[in-house]
Design an enzyme around this catalytic site. Sequence first.
Site, PDB file in Angstrom:
ATOM      1  N   TRP A 228       6.592   4.122   0.458  1.00  0.00           N
ATOM      2  CA  TRP A 228       7.173   5.419   0.826  1.00  0.00           C
ATOM      3  C   TRP A 228       8.492   5.212   1.567  1.00  0.00           C
ATOM      4  O   TRP A 228       9.428   5.979   1.399  1.00  0.00           O
ATOM      5  CB  TRP A 228       6.223   6.179   1.735  1.00  0.00           C
TER       6      TRP A 228
ATOM      7  N   CYS B  13       0.823  -1.205   0.000  1.00  0.00           N
ATOM      8  CA  CYS B  13       0.000   0.000   0.000  1.00  0.00           C
ATOM      9  C   CYS B  13       0.867   1.269   0.000  1.00  0.00           C
ATOM     10  O   CYS B  13       1.609   1.515  -0.931  1.00  0.00           O
ATOM     11  CB  CYS B  13      -0.971  -0.051   1.178  1.00  0.00           C
ATOM     12  N   HIS B  14       0.817   2.067   1.079  1.00  0.00           N
ATOM     13  CA  HIS B  14       1.643   3.270   1.211  1.00  0.00           C
ATOM     14  C   HIS B  14       3.040   2.949   1.738  1.00  0.00           C
ATOM     15  O   HIS B  14       3.896   3.818   1.816  1.00  0.00           O
ATOM     16  CB  HIS B  14       0.972   4.282   2.150  1.00  0.00           C
ATOM     17  N   GLY B  15       3.268   1.695   2.121  1.00  0.00           N
ATOM     18  CA  GLY B  15       4.561   1.279   2.662  1.00  0.00           C
ATOM     19  C   GLY B  15       5.756   1.583   1.778  1.00  0.00           C
ATOM     20  O   GLY B  15       6.843   1.895   2.287  1.00  0.00           O
TER      21      GLY B  15
END
Length: 180
Positions: free
Chosen positions: A112, A108-110
């Site tokens: 980043w 997901c946003h990991g």
Amino acid sequence: MPALDGKTICCLVDFQYEDLELWYPKLRLEEEGAKVVLVGSHPKGMKYTGKHGYPAVSEKQIDEVDPKDFDAVVIPGGFAPDYFRRSEKMKALVSELHQKNKVVATICHGPWMLCSAKVDGKPLINGLRCTCFAAVKDDVENAGGIFEDSAVVVDKKVVTSRTPNDLVPFVQAIIREMQS
């Protein structure tokens, strides 16, 4: 014997983590025999609340861990990765595990974290094939990642995935990579 018997996995945790992206991998990896340690940036015992309200209590603070004690790291999504990437020690842990050819798994946003963690002065994600949640795609590409819109992408023991809908193949890829 379980597939991951004797393995120890760091799972990063902070406020507003995506509940399923922490708990599903944690429980499945434990079913496979791994010890999964929840590591946060606050003192151990901190109760972090996920996006949907489910609590997770950290077992260690990032200051207390040594990358050599882990065989992999799992970086869940939600808003938590924005907190993770503010921690120099969390970024260093991820970079060191990657440099030691250990599994770095993120969803997901990991990813980043893979934009912010550095290897030889460049983002860890630079030159790696990967996937992520759509809102993070520009950040990943700007950091040099090669985006693929797939449920799971594995490149050099970096396992990336998009959303909770991809959790089954995500965890299956983590298990495969830890066995290889």
